[in-house]
Design a protein around this motif. Sequence first.
Motif, PDB file in Angstrom:
ATOM      1  N   ALA A  31       0.841  -1.205   0.000  1.00 36.27           N
ATOM      2  CA  ALA A  31       0.000   0.000   0.000  1.00 36.27           C
ATOM      3  C   ALA A  31       0.872   1.250   0.000  1.00 36.27           C
ATOM      4  CB  ALA A  31      -0.926  -0.001   1.205  1.00 36.27           C
ATOM      5  N   ASP A  32       0.536   2.193  -0.854  1.00 36.91           N
ATOM      6  CA  ASP A  32       1.287   3.443  -0.945  1.00 36.91           C
ATOM      7  C   ASP A  32       0.782   4.497   0.028  1.00 36.91           C
ATOM      8  OD1 ASP A  32       2.830   2.384  -3.025  1.00 36.91           O
ATOM      9  OD2 ASP A  32       1.369   3.020  -4.530  1.00 36.91           O
ATOM     10  N   SER A  33      -0.451   4.338   0.491  1.00 38.14           N
ATOM     11  CA  SER A  33      -1.059   5.343   1.364  1.00 38.14           C
ATOM     12  C   SER A  33      -2.198   4.698   2.123  1.00 38.14           C
ATOM     13  CB  SER A  33      -1.570   6.527   0.539  1.00 38.14           C
ATOM     14  OG  SER A  33      -2.577   6.092  -0.363  1.00 38.14           O
ATOM     15  N   PHE A  34      -2.773   5.424   3.064  1.00 38.56           N
ATOM     16  CA  PHE A  34      -3.947   4.941   3.780  1.00 38.56           C
ATOM     17  C   PHE A  34      -5.111   4.749   2.820  1.00 38.56           C
ATOM     18  CE2 PHE A  34      -1.909   6.884   7.613  1.00 38.56           C
ATOM     19  CZ  PHE A  34      -1.827   5.712   8.351  1.00 38.56           C
ATOM     20  N   ALA A  35      -5.260   5.649   1.856  1.00 35.17           N
ATOM     21  CA  ALA A  35      -6.342   5.527   0.881  1.00 35.17           C
ATOM     22  C   ALA A  35      -6.178   4.256   0.050  1.00 35.17           C
ATOM     23  CB  ALA A  35      -6.372   6.757  -0.024  1.00 35.17           C
ATOM     24  N   ASP A  36      -4.949   3.959  -0.350  1.00 40.94           N
ATOM     25  CA  ASP A  36      -4.678   2.745  -1.113  1.00 40.94           C
ATOM     26  C   ASP A  36      -4.968   1.500  -0.277  1.00 40.94           C
ATOM     27  OD1 ASP A  36      -3.840   1.154  -3.236  1.00 40.94           O
ATOM     28  OD2 ASP A  36      -1.755   1.171  -2.595  1.00 40.94           O
ATOM     29  N   LEU A  37      -4.586   1.539   0.986  1.00 39.93           N
ATOM     30  CA  LEU A  37      -4.832   0.406   1.877  1.00 39.93           C
ATOM     31  C   LEU A  37      -6.324   0.188   2.088  1.00 39.93           C
ATOM     32  CD1 LEU A  37      -3.814  -1.773   3.826  1.00 39.93           C
ATOM     33  CD2 LEU A  37      -3.591  -0.011   5.575  1.00 39.93           C
ATOM     34  N   ALA A  38      -7.079   1.273   2.304  1.00 37.09           N
ATOM     35  CA  ALA A  38      -8.518   1.163   2.500  1.00 37.09           C
ATOM     36  C   ALA A  38      -9.215   0.643   1.253  1.00 37.09           C
ATOM     37  CB  ALA A  38      -9.097   2.518   2.901  1.00 37.09           C
ATOM     38  N   ALA A  39      -8.714   1.031   0.078  1.00 35.55           N
ATOM     39  CA  ALA A  39      -9.324   0.579  -1.172  1.00 35.55           C
ATOM     40  C   ALA A  39      -9.069  -0.907  -1.412  1.00 35.55           C
ATOM     41  CB  ALA A  39      -8.785   1.409  -2.340  1.00 35.55           C
ATOM     42  N   LYS A  40      -7.925  -1.416  -0.947  1.00 33.79           N
ATOM     43  CA  LYS A  40      -7.579  -2.820  -1.173  1.00 33.79           C
ATOM     44  C   LYS A  40      -8.221  -3.756  -0.155  1.00 33.79           C
ATOM     45  CE  LYS A  40      -3.112  -1.956  -3.419  1.00 33.79           C
ATOM     46  NZ  LYS A  40      -1.642  -2.110  -3.318  1.00 33.79           N
ATOM     47  N   LEU A  41      -8.534  -3.254   1.041  1.00 34.18           N
ATOM     48  CA  LEU A  41      -9.161  -4.093   2.063  1.00 34.18           C
ATOM     49  C   LEU A  41     -10.663  -4.154   1.811  1.00 34.18           C
ATOM     50  CD1 LEU A  41      -7.442  -3.072   5.424  1.00 34.18           C
ATOM     51  CD2 LEU A  41      -7.237  -5.247   4.225  1.00 34.18           C
ATOM     52  N   GLY A  42     -11.183  -5.364   1.639  1.00 34.09           N
ATOM     53  CA  GLY A  42     -12.608  -5.521   1.472  1.00 34.09           C
ATOM     54  C   GLY A  42     -13.340  -5.362   2.792  1.00 34.09           C
TER      55      GLY A  42
ATOM     56  N   PHE B 205      -4.372  -2.754  14.383  1.00 33.72           N
ATOM     57  CA  PHE B 205      -5.153  -3.491  13.401  1.00 33.72           C
ATOM     58  C   PHE B 205      -5.943  -2.501  12.553  1.00 33.72           C
ATOM     59  CE2 PHE B 205      -4.871  -6.735  16.800  1.00 33.72           C
ATOM     60  CZ  PHE B 205      -4.309  -7.766  16.061  1.00 33.72           C
ATOM     61  N   CYS B 206      -6.171  -2.870  11.302  1.00 34.21           N
ATOM     62  CA  CYS B 206      -7.071  -2.091  10.459  1.00 34.21           C
ATOM     63  C   CYS B 206      -8.104  -3.036   9.842  1.00 34.21           C
ATOM     64  CB  CYS B 206      -6.315  -1.326   9.367  1.00 34.21           C
ATOM     65  SG  CYS B 206      -5.228  -2.338   8.358  1.00 34.21           S
ATOM     66  N   GLU B 207      -9.323  -2.560   9.767  1.00 30.67           N
ATOM     67  CA  GLU B 207     -10.439  -3.360   9.244  1.00 30.67           C
ATOM     68  C   GLU B 207     -11.095  -2.602   8.105  1.00 30.67           C
ATOM     69  OE1 GLU B 207     -14.732  -5.275  10.694  1.00 30.67           O
ATOM     70  OE2 GLU B 207     -13.657  -3.839  11.940  1.00 30.67           O
ATOM     71  N   GLY B 208     -11.240  -3.259   6.974  1.00 29.21           N
ATOM     72  CA  GLY B 208     -11.896  -2.629   5.841  1.00 29.21           C
ATOM     73  C   GLY B 208     -13.397  -2.533   6.039  1.00 29.21           C
ATOM     74  N   ARG B 209     -13.989  -1.516   5.486  1.00 30.69           N
ATOM     75  CA  ARG B 209     -15.441  -1.343   5.495  1.00 30.69           C
ATOM     76  C   ARG B 209     -15.850  -0.631   4.219  1.00 30.69           C
ATOM     77  NH1 ARG B 209     -16.897   3.765   6.121  1.00 30.69           N
ATOM     78  NH2 ARG B 209     -15.629   5.264   7.285  1.00 30.69           N
ATOM     79  N   MET B 210     -17.142  -0.546   3.973  1.00 30.48           N
ATOM     80  CA  MET B 210     -17.619   0.129   2.785  1.00 30.48           C
ATOM     81  C   MET B 210     -17.246   1.604   2.840  1.00 30.48           C
ATOM     82  SD  MET B 210     -19.065  -2.038   0.785  1.00 30.48           S
ATOM     83  CE  MET B 210     -19.957  -0.914  -0.294  1.00 30.48           C
ATOM     84  N   GLY B 211     -16.490   2.049   1.850  1.00 29.82           N
ATOM     85  CA  GLY B 211     -16.132   3.462   1.762  1.00 29.82           C
ATOM     86  C   GLY B 211     -15.020   3.914   2.677  1.00 29.82           C
ATOM     87  N   GLY B 212     -14.260   2.984   3.258  1.00 27.37           N
ATOM     88  CA  GLY B 212     -13.172   3.399   4.142  1.00 27.37           C
ATOM     89  C   GLY B 212     -12.638   2.257   4.971  1.00 27.37           C
ATOM     90  N   MET B 213     -12.110   2.560   6.136  1.00 25.24           N
ATOM     91  CA  MET B 213     -11.585   1.531   7.034  1.00 25.24           C
ATOM     92  C   MET B 213     -11.534   2.052   8.459  1.00 25.24           C
ATOM     93  SD  MET B 213      -7.467   1.404   6.389  1.00 25.24           S
ATOM     94  CE  MET B 213      -6.421   2.831   6.680  1.00 25.24           C
ATOM     95  N   LYS B 214     -11.389   1.115   9.402  1.00 22.35           N
ATOM     96  CA  LYS B 214     -11.236   1.438  10.819  1.00 22.35           C
ATOM     97  C   LYS B 214      -9.847   1.019  11.267  1.00 22.35           C
ATOM     98  CE  LYS B 214     -16.137   0.767  11.917  1.00 22.35           C
ATOM     99  NZ  LYS B 214     -17.109   0.013  12.762  1.00 22.35           N
ATOM    100  N   ILE B 215      -9.255   1.809  12.144  1.00 18.03           N
ATOM    101  CA  ILE B 215      -7.935   1.514  12.694  1.00 18.03           C
ATOM    102  C   ILE B 215      -8.075   1.395  14.207  1.00 18.03           C
ATOM    103  CG2 ILE B 215      -5.552   2.294  12.942  1.00 18.03           C
ATOM    104  CD1 ILE B 215      -5.864   3.859  10.374  1.00 18.03           C
TER     105      ILE B 215
END
Length: 266
Positions: A72-83, A129-139
Amino acid sequence: MAVLSVTCIIIVSEFRFDWCERLVGNYLSFTNNTRPENGAIWDAGRHMANALQSLDQMALARESAGRTVRTADSFADLAAKLGPGEWATLDKARFRALYLSLPPYRRRHVVDPVQLVWLLNGGATDRIFCEGRMGGMKIFFIDTRNRVVQQVDLDLQTLGNNGSHAVMPGTLDNAPEFFGRIYPASLFFTAVLRLPGEMRADLLLDTEDLLTEKGLLHRVGVGNSAQDGFICLGFEFRHLGESRVVKVKAREWAVWQLTLVLRGDG
């Protein structure tokens, strides 16, 4: 002759009284509770195969999540890749690298910088930990007792450019929001340079979008309405006979100070 006679008697008595079947039936009935149910051995084998398959899938998912974090290059990239519902572990060094890759004015949308110093360097956090969600993620920041000491909920819009700029073809005259508040670029920047440095930083939060534009900066428009503490500024560029306007967000209080200077009141 004796053996043959005994054999014949046994066979005849079996046909007459069915004593052999009865004996076997009584034995099976007596030992019924100690025998496995029909197909239990096959079911156990099937359950074992399913369990091994599930373990393989979990290992693959964990490896995939780790690869997602590493690439992941950024938080946005990480959030987009995590389902949605997918988890990944962030070590402190990786989180720090992604956080520092953000522009300074966007970091506070993730975690307050002062608070982050304590979370990462004060011993309050054991793992992240980070958890993916619709439209973003939780840390989640977890301590040594497996308690959540800090939770951050991020939207892709916040992680991305947060709507900080937009480009439209044409001139400022085509945008009603700038009507009556359009200034020559030279006048605008003369007024900007009269402001204190910290105020200029809040006026133009990120100049990257303006620096990458080609052509001559002709005019600048100041929006006539505020939204969420921001006012839109429009920068009109002319290049090869064409005009385009780059819109960026500026902090409301800094824009009002700039307006006073432009009117000659500041």
